[in-house]
Design a protein around this motif. Sequence first.
Motif, PDB file in Angstrom:
ATOM      1  N   VAL A 418       0.861  -1.181   0.000  1.00 15.75           N
ATOM      2  CA  VAL A 418       0.000   0.000   0.000  1.00 15.75           C
ATOM      3  C   VAL A 418       0.896   1.229   0.000  1.00 15.75           C
ATOM      4  N   GLY A 422      -0.171   9.782   3.398  1.00 13.16           N
ATOM      5  CA  GLY A 422      -0.649  10.280   4.674  1.00 13.16           C
ATOM      6  C   GLY A 422      -2.116   9.978   4.932  1.00 13.16           C
ATOM      7  N   GLU A 423      -2.701   9.071   4.149  1.00 12.23           N
ATOM      8  CA  GLU A 423      -4.126   8.778   4.325  1.00 12.23           C
ATOM      9  C   GLU A 423      -4.410   8.012   5.627  1.00 12.23           C
ATOM     10  N   ARG A 425      -7.964   6.068   7.631  1.00 15.04           N
ATOM     11  CA  ARG A 425      -9.259   5.492   7.264  1.00 15.04           C
ATOM     12  C   ARG A 425     -10.390   6.262   7.938  1.00 15.04           C
TER      13      ARG A 425
ATOM     14  N   MET B 246       2.435  14.435   8.955  1.00 14.11           N
ATOM     15  CA  MET B 246       1.779  13.257   8.380  1.00 14.11           C
ATOM     16  C   MET B 246       1.854  12.091   9.364  1.00 14.11           C
ATOM     17  N   VAL B 250      -1.288   9.913  10.662  1.00 13.02           N
ATOM     18  CA  VAL B 250      -1.438   8.496  10.290  1.00 13.02           C
ATOM     19  C   VAL B 250      -1.407   7.602  11.531  1.00 13.02           C
ATOM     20  N   ASN B 253      -4.644   7.793  13.405  1.00 14.83           N
ATOM     21  CA  ASN B 253      -5.674   6.990  12.730  1.00 14.83           C
ATOM     22  C   ASN B 253      -5.443   5.499  12.935  1.00 14.83           C
ATOM     23  N   MET B 374       2.948  -1.241   4.205  1.00 10.35           N
ATOM     24  CA  MET B 374       2.421   0.062   3.790  1.00 10.35           C
ATOM     25  C   MET B 374       3.455   1.167   3.963  1.00 10.35           C
ATOM     26  N   VAL B 375       3.315   2.176   3.128  1.00  8.00           N
ATOM     27  CA  VAL B 375       4.127   3.384   3.251  1.00  8.00           C
ATOM     28  C   VAL B 375       3.186   4.563   3.389  1.00  8.00           C
ATOM     29  N   ASN B 376       3.391   5.354   4.440  1.00  8.53           N
ATOM     30  CA  ASN B 376       2.621   6.595   4.631  1.00  8.53           C
ATOM     31  C   ASN B 376       1.114   6.375   4.573  1.00  8.53           C
ATOM     32  N   ALA B 377       0.661   5.287   5.174  1.00  8.51           N
ATOM     33  CA  ALA B 377      -0.777   5.023   5.237  1.00  8.51           C
ATOM     34  C   ALA B 377      -1.089   4.298   6.545  1.00  8.51           C
ATOM     35  N   SER B 378      -2.318   4.429   6.974  1.00  4.77           N
ATOM     36  CA  SER B 378      -2.761   3.820   8.221  1.00  4.77           C
ATOM     37  C   SER B 378      -2.924   2.310   8.056  1.00  4.77           C
ATOM     38  N   ARG B 380      -4.935   0.581   9.325  1.00  6.36           N
ATOM     39  CA  ARG B 380      -6.378   0.273   9.289  1.00  6.36           C
ATOM     40  C   ARG B 380      -6.900   0.014   7.878  1.00  6.36           C
ATOM     41  N   PHE B 381      -6.109   0.376   6.850  1.00  3.60           N
ATOM     42  CA  PHE B 381      -6.549   0.136   5.478  1.00  3.60           C
ATOM     43  C   PHE B 381      -6.482  -1.341   5.064  1.00  3.60           C
TER      44      PHE B 381
END
Lengths: 426, 426
Positions: A418, A422-423, A425, B246, B250, B253, B374-378, B380-381
């Motif tokens: 993924v 910086g997203e 959920r 960021m 993240v 979250n 994952m990179v730079n994402a929560s 939780r995705f």
Amino acid sequence: MTDTLDPKARIEAMGQRARKAARAAAKAPSALKDDALERMAAKLLENVERIAAANREDLEAGRAEGLSGAFLDRLALTEPVLARMAEGVRQIAKLEDPVGAVRDVKPRPSGILVGKMRVPLGVVAMIYESRPNVTIDAAALAVKSGNALILRGGHEAIRSNRVLADIVREALVEAGLPADVVQFIDNPDRALVGELIRARDWVDVLVPRGGKGLVARLTAEATVPMIKHLDGICHTYVDRDADLKMAVRVVDNAKTQRYSPCNATETLLVHEAIAFDFLPEIARIFHDKNVEMRCDALSRRIVEGVGMSAIDATEADWDTEYNAPVIAIKTVASLDEAIDFIETHGSHHTDAIITENRTSTERFLREVDSASVMVNASTRFADGFEYGLGAEIGISTDKIHVRGPVGLEGLTNEKWIVLGHGEGRS
Amino acid sequence: MTDTLDPKARIEAMGQRARKAARAAAKAPSALKDDALERMAAKLLENVERIAAANREDLEAGRAEGLSGAFLDRLALTEPVLARMAEGVRQIAKLEDPVGAVRDVKPRPSGILVGKMRVPLGVVAMIYESRPNVTIDAAALAVKSGNALILRGGHEAIRSNRVLADIVREALVEAGLPADVVQFIDNPDRALVGELIRARDWVDVLVPRGGKGLVARLTAEATVPMIKHLDGICHTYVDRDADLKMAVRVVDNAKTQRYSPCNATETLLVHEAIAFDFLPEIARIFHDKNVEMRCDALSRRIVEGVGMSAIDATEADWDTEYNAPVIAIKTVASLDEAIDFIETHGSHHTDAIITENRTSTERFLREVDSASVMVNASTRFADGFEYGLGAEIGISTDKIHVRGPVGLEGLTNEKWIVLGHGEGRS
């Protein structure tokens, strides 16, 4: 000393070393892995005498044990055998590295990009019988696919396998990889196998390679996932719409090109509408090649009607893998009956239809649940090299992970990647 | 009567029916499967009172048994819950049918064409705990993917599950599929589970869904291959080259958006070079949200230094899935230490790095051996819907077959197809 540990502790110690080595193997660049493989190949040729000396001891012990000539043949590591093994390793070095390939990276409504990356499985354990060339084959495939490997060969080849494993480990270290990327269980204690096949914390997949007895025994007891091949009861079905000349040629090849492989056809199904035209032709070939025909009533009548001998098939024949010049022959009234028969008596390995009919082709391809399903081709083609895999560690008749010939890709899997910005959920 | 059979014979009888039904499901055209799903959805809404009556009995028995309020909540099939279940079934009907897709058909030097076709796994067995909605989810996914399904739910929901399974079977029959495409084990005897998880002849894959205790117990005993999810110990690593704003967003979250899911971050790793800048920011958020911080020495000093409370992490904290407002926090000296830590303490579920550095990104993606990286994402995705699978039967933390969120594709596999023109092997 490791030798004083109980079997469980020994496997755990090997497993821990394998886990660590697997991480190094997984991140090794292709050039480094290929260098290790080239060194492995070179060392096989440089150490012919060292290998032969150990092999002679195995052969002598085997003779003393009363092993058969065929068994001793499979055990023997002659110079041509070693040269072929080295060539096989070099071919694996030339294959494309499957590890790290990324595909299908796509944006999702949340803004993240989601894709897949191909990665090694981790720690592979191989349990095999007499042929010591498996030691080298398996090591080369494991290294190329970025896995760590634990090898457990038959006691009849233990001295040969020990030297081969040493050579592999020397090549790994010279190339800059940990020796423990390939470990060899240098102890014939069978309790070690019992521990290995239940070592879920340390072993990610088990690849048994050997006779049906070995595989069946391991399958009944293993809790580690397996990639395995149990039976090869392959069928060729000659449809009512077959090109009969083609059918004769393909069935001949599927049965008689070689008798022992698992992908040789064991049962011939013939649509009754063409049985009187087709069976006499193929029966003459089988007769000339001394292939014993075990027939249902109608096919026996046809075969005997043209002066060839046949015997009655028993119920057991429909479920038998002969690996020998014997074929079971049955007439069927329809494509449905042929598919039913294959699903009932087959082993999900390889099955073929000979037909010119489009609908029969599509139905056979879709409805026969075998690892390889073929149209107008010899079942003998079910093979990693023939399919273009470049190498083969075995053939799987399982339903999950990988079906049919297992090459480098079967020793890997895909994980999700993924890529975000910086997203979070919501 | 089936009821007089011993557990082994009962599972065998169900397995035989499932095998037969699986063949019908595998060859069913998409329109027929979708019709069955639409009927299933409609029947859920038409039978609200019939379902509610059975559910009330389960709830009453549960109260008498002293089940917790949370447990009873999960068990309750209210009208809105049934409406959501029906909507889920309709969404599955709208997904693309994975079965029968052919890819990569390529010619080989022998003249044959070799490719792959996607096919169902065969018979799937699902063992699950209290939530009766799993009965419907699993049935819909199995039907759409062309598999037969054997369901075994918890005894607390047996009356609800019985009615739901009946409704599914009615829908199947009305659409023209065998009722036995979905079978429900309508008997709380635990010996049946013991037989089911070892029924290799009848069950192709086992999908347990429930608490860690259930999955661990089944894993230790099953010889049928499993698609399973054991632990969700997810990490987020804030690299020295992270965008700190960021990172705060993240990590907040990943930990606090919901505490109970398996993809929530349980351990926060922070590069010590940015720990003094980053930790006070995130600690304030955790403090405000009453998230307990269990820290190594340096992170505790930083957190307490800005007036927030923290406690010492014990060794056990690094290996704990909290599913609660608790987070373990550790500083690391390098990316290598972060990766080592994740490989040692993680559960191969989902791990993320927050960084702007290209090399760190590539190394983390490649070297962290988790189902989702994952990179730079929560974290939780990590979810079938977020990844675009359209549905999810669970999340796999295994290494073979399928990793991460399991949708329709995870319930299928590819077989080889060979299209010849009369070729034989030479």
